[in-house]
Design an enzyme around this catalytic site. Structure first.
Site, PDB file in Angstrom:
ATOM      1  N   SER A 115     -11.130  -1.321   3.512  1.00  0.00           N
ATOM      2  CA  SER A 115     -10.381  -1.603   4.747  1.00  0.00           C
ATOM      3  C   SER A 115      -9.833  -0.302   5.316  1.00  0.00           C
ATOM      4  O   SER A 115      -9.121   0.420   4.626  1.00  0.00           O
ATOM      5  CB  SER A 115      -9.199  -2.527   4.463  1.00  0.00           C
ATOM      6  OG  SER A 115      -9.681  -3.758   4.009  1.00  0.00           O
TER       7      SER A 115
ATOM      8  N   GLU B  15      -5.060   2.778   6.486  1.00  0.00           N
ATOM      9  CA  GLU B  15      -4.845   2.662   5.035  1.00  0.00           C
ATOM     10  C   GLU B  15      -5.584   3.819   4.363  1.00  0.00           C
ATOM     11  O   GLU B  15      -5.095   4.419   3.409  1.00  0.00           O
ATOM     12  CB  GLU B  15      -5.394   1.314   4.546  1.00  0.00           C
ATOM     13  CG  GLU B  15      -5.313   1.162   3.040  1.00  0.00           C
ATOM     14  CD  GLU B  15      -5.649  -0.251   2.580  1.00  0.00           C
ATOM     15  OE1 GLU B  15      -5.361  -1.226   3.319  1.00  0.00           O
ATOM     16  OE2 GLU B  15      -6.199  -0.378   1.483  1.00  0.00           O
TER      17      GLU B  15
ATOM     18  N   ARG C 271       0.824  -1.228   0.000  1.00  0.00           N
ATOM     19  CA  ARG C 271       0.000   0.000   0.000  1.00  0.00           C
ATOM     20  C   ARG C 271       0.850   1.268   0.000  1.00  0.00           C
ATOM     21  O   ARG C 271       0.464   2.290   0.574  1.00  0.00           O
ATOM     22  CB  ARG C 271      -0.976   0.015   1.187  1.00  0.00           C
ATOM     23  CG  ARG C 271      -1.935  -1.117   1.222  1.00  0.00           C
ATOM     24  CD  ARG C 271      -2.891  -1.146   0.028  1.00  0.00           C
ATOM     25  NE  ARG C 271      -3.686  -2.358   0.081  1.00  0.00           N
ATOM     26  CZ  ARG C 271      -3.312  -3.501  -0.516  1.00  0.00           C
ATOM     27  NH1 ARG C 271      -2.215  -3.582  -1.252  1.00  0.00           N
ATOM     28  NH2 ARG C 271      -4.063  -4.573  -0.390  1.00  0.00           N
TER      29      ARG C 271
HETATM   30  P1  FAD Z   1      -8.795   8.383  -3.951  1.00  0.00           P
HETATM   31  O1  FAD Z   1      -9.545   7.829  -2.785  1.00  0.00           O
HETATM   32  O2  FAD Z   1      -9.471   9.408  -4.788  1.00  0.00           O
HETATM   33  O3  FAD Z   1      -7.383   8.945  -3.445  1.00  0.00           O
HETATM   34  C1  FAD Z   1      -6.533   8.146  -2.650  1.00  0.00           C
HETATM   35  C2  FAD Z   1      -5.153   8.811  -2.634  1.00  0.00           C
HETATM   36  O4  FAD Z   1      -4.608   8.732  -3.949  1.00  0.00           O
HETATM   37  C3  FAD Z   1      -5.217  10.297  -2.277  1.00  0.00           C
HETATM   38  O5  FAD Z   1      -4.114  10.607  -1.440  1.00  0.00           O
HETATM   39  C4  FAD Z   1      -5.105  11.006  -3.630  1.00  0.00           C
HETATM   40  O6  FAD Z   1      -4.512  12.286  -3.516  1.00  0.00           O
HETATM   41  C5  FAD Z   1      -4.224  10.026  -4.422  1.00  0.00           C
HETATM   42  N1  FAD Z   1      -4.527  10.088  -5.853  1.00  0.00           N
HETATM   43  C6  FAD Z   1      -5.690   9.787  -6.471  1.00  0.00           C
HETATM   44  N2  FAD Z   1      -5.575   9.961  -7.802  1.00  0.00           N
HETATM   45  C7  FAD Z   1      -4.315  10.414  -8.030  1.00  0.00           C
HETATM   46  C8  FAD Z   1      -3.587  10.820  -9.189  1.00  0.00           C
HETATM   47  N3  FAD Z   1      -4.143  10.806 -10.400  1.00  0.00           N
HETATM   48  N4  FAD Z   1      -2.308  11.213  -9.043  1.00  0.00           N
HETATM   49  C9  FAD Z   1      -1.718  11.254  -7.819  1.00  0.00           C
HETATM   50  N5  FAD Z   1      -2.350  10.897  -6.688  1.00  0.00           N
HETATM   51  C10 FAD Z   1      -3.636  10.482  -6.792  1.00  0.00           C
HETATM   52  N6  FAD Z   1      -8.085  -1.033  -1.924  1.00  0.00           N
HETATM   53  C11 FAD Z   1      -7.265  -2.074  -2.157  1.00  0.00           C
HETATM   54  O7  FAD Z   1      -6.039  -1.869  -2.293  1.00  0.00           O
HETATM   55  N7  FAD Z   1      -7.735  -3.356  -2.254  1.00  0.00           N
HETATM   56  C12 FAD Z   1      -9.060  -3.644  -2.128  1.00  0.00           C
HETATM   57  O8  FAD Z   1      -9.449  -4.797  -2.243  1.00  0.00           O
HETATM   58  C13 FAD Z   1      -9.959  -2.553  -1.882  1.00  0.00           C
HETATM   59  N8  FAD Z   1     -11.276  -2.789  -1.729  1.00  0.00           N
HETATM   60  C14 FAD Z   1     -12.107  -1.736  -1.498  1.00  0.00           C
HETATM   61  C15 FAD Z   1     -13.483  -1.987  -1.343  1.00  0.00           C
HETATM   62  C16 FAD Z   1     -14.369  -0.950  -1.112  1.00  0.00           C
HETATM   63  C17 FAD Z   1     -15.835  -1.234  -0.947  1.00  0.00           C
HETATM   64  C18 FAD Z   1     -13.881   0.391  -1.040  1.00  0.00           C
HETATM   65  C19 FAD Z   1     -14.836   1.535  -0.824  1.00  0.00           C
HETATM   66  C20 FAD Z   1     -12.533   0.648  -1.177  1.00  0.00           C
HETATM   67  C21 FAD Z   1     -11.636  -0.413  -1.400  1.00  0.00           C
HETATM   68  N9  FAD Z   1     -10.249  -0.190  -1.552  1.00  0.00           N
HETATM   69  C22 FAD Z   1      -9.423  -1.246  -1.780  1.00  0.00           C
HETATM   70  C23 FAD Z   1      -9.708   1.167  -1.397  1.00  0.00           C
HETATM   71  C24 FAD Z   1      -9.588   1.987  -2.685  1.00  0.00           C
HETATM   72  O9  FAD Z   1     -10.530   1.570  -3.676  1.00  0.00           O
HETATM   73  C25 FAD Z   1      -8.166   1.934  -3.260  1.00  0.00           C
HETATM   74  O10 FAD Z   1      -7.219   2.419  -2.323  1.00  0.00           O
HETATM   75  C26 FAD Z   1      -8.043   2.739  -4.544  1.00  0.00           C
HETATM   76  O11 FAD Z   1      -6.789   2.489  -5.112  1.00  0.00           O
HETATM   77  C27 FAD Z   1      -8.172   4.247  -4.324  1.00  0.00           C
HETATM   78  O12 FAD Z   1      -8.344   4.865  -5.583  1.00  0.00           O
HETATM   79  P2  FAD Z   1      -9.181   6.210  -5.747  1.00  0.00           P
HETATM   80  O13 FAD Z   1      -9.110   6.623  -7.154  1.00  0.00           O
HETATM   81  O14 FAD Z   1     -10.539   6.060  -5.171  1.00  0.00           O
HETATM   82  O15 FAD Z   1      -8.291   7.191  -4.867  1.00  0.00           O
END
Ligand code: FAD
Length: 301
Positions: free
Chosen positions: A222, A292, A172
């Site tokens: 998580s 996380e 992560r």
């Molecule tokens: P955001 O929540 O929008 O941002 C997260 C971070 O990334 C922030 O600090 C943001 O500034 C940065 N960021 C976003 N986009 C960019 C960009 N273009 N450039 C630079 N920085 C950026 N995660 C897992 O790893 N495994 C799983 O199995 C998993 N299951 C999930 C299940 C559910 C129901 C939910 C709600 C979440 C889950 N997640 C899981 C968490 C999440 O989906 C991941 O961490 C995902 O990678 C976050 O992506 P996001 O685009 O939503 O990021």
């Protein structure tokens, strides 16, 4: 910041003022941001970053807002949300995705070309940018395993391409977490595979996810990283915390590693419950739980 000035000087951009981030976050919590921008192209992202640098306005980039708790006081400055920059293409065994493309859609684009390697990610609800930033992973795979390279926009307006090694991925974690940079596009190296086998694995993982996770409620997935030698959900269960309600938030009865929004929870409900869990787990098991989920923005004054 001068909100009218950014609108006046960038009339072609899609900008919303004082927009509540609870409309976008997966937890359905979070206060307003001064300016929320939805760029459609890489040059619009650069235009926003240039404006912010020249006018000393803080900026923050978001993908799908699935790994965030935005505090109730919201965010000052500009939030750049990349969901409208979402093209995906495939060239041979390379999948090319813009930062705002959904990770799930990207795994299905790979399936359509019978490319294997991305199955693990078929249910992770983030964007490509967020997944690369977090080194998202599930069921034994992580972004690191398929990542080839990424194009970044740096805060000084320059573009940099980083390789897998340069991203220094670990659990992560990626190098991006130490930088002020925006993922514009990422490329993934996959392998030719058997369409039915890839689809079978993706269906199996989707069923597992639906059986184990409380997908019927808003959440951020998580909440905590897996502590070395332990399982977070098990620690929370053994501490007798599962099901605990805090305002409108609750430690999920289906998966103790999730906090679900069951009744108009605020971000404060989430952060207080997180702090309580950390305190109890430290006291009972001497384990320090690290979040996380990213907690950002200002507390309500
Ligand atoms: P955001 O929540 O929008 O941002 C997260 C971070 O990334 C922030 O600090 C943001 O500034 C940065 N960021 C976003 N986009 C960019 C960009 N273009 N450039 C630079 N920085 C950026 N995660 C897992 O790893 N495994 C799983 O199995 C998993 N299951 C999930 C299940 C559910 C129901 C939910 C709600 C979440 C889950 N997640 C899981 C968490 C999440 O989906 C991941 O961490 C995902 O990678 C976050 O992506 P996001 O685009 O939503 O990021």
């Amino acid at each position: 910041m001068n909100k009218e000035d950014i609108v006046k000087k960038n009339p072609e951009l899609n900008l919303l003022l004082d927009e509540p981030l609870s409309h976008y976050t997966f937890t359905k919590t979070g206060g307003p941001v001064d300016v929320l921008a939805f760029p459609k192209t890489k040059s619009e992202v650069k235009q926003l970053v240039d404006y912010c640098r020249e006018n000393q306005v803080p900026w923050l980039v978001l993908g799908n807002a699935s790994n965030l708790i935005v505090q109730d006081g919201g965010i000052r400055g500009v939030v750049i949300m990349l969901t409208e920059m979402n093209q995906i293409s495939v060239e041979g065994t390379i999948v090319i995705a813009e930062a705002g493309a959904k990770l799930i859609d990207t795994t299905y684009a790979a399936l359509a070309e019978s490319l294997t390697g991305f199955e693990f990610a078929c249910g992770i609800p983030g964007s490509i940018g967020g997944a690369v930033y977090m080194n998202a992973g599930a069921y034994g795979g992580e972004i690191k395993d398929v990542f080839a390279e990424v194009d970044l926009l740096l805060s000084d307006g320059t573009i940099q391409t980083l390789s897998n090694e340069e991203m220094a991925f670990s659990y992560r974690h990626s190098e991006l977490q130490k930088m002020e940079a925006i993922v514009l596009e990422a490329r993934f190296q996959l392998t030719p595979g058997d369409h039915e086998m890839i689809k079978g694995r993706m269906d199996e993982l989707t069923e597992l996810r639906e059986a184990k996770q409380p997908l019927e409620y808003p959440s951020c997935g998580s909440v905590f990283k897996r502590p070395e030698g332990h399982f977070t959900g098990q620690l929370i269960q053994e501490a007798g915390l599962q099901g605990l309600k805090w305002g409108g938030a609750q430690i999920s009865e289906k998966h103790a590693g999730f906090i679900v929004n069951i009744d108009h929870a605020t971000a404060t409900d989430y952060t207080e419950l997180i702090a309580h869990i950390q305190e109890v787990i430290k006291e009972k098991f001497d384990v320090a739980l690290e979040t996380e989920v990213r907690i950002i923005g200002e507390k309500r004054s």
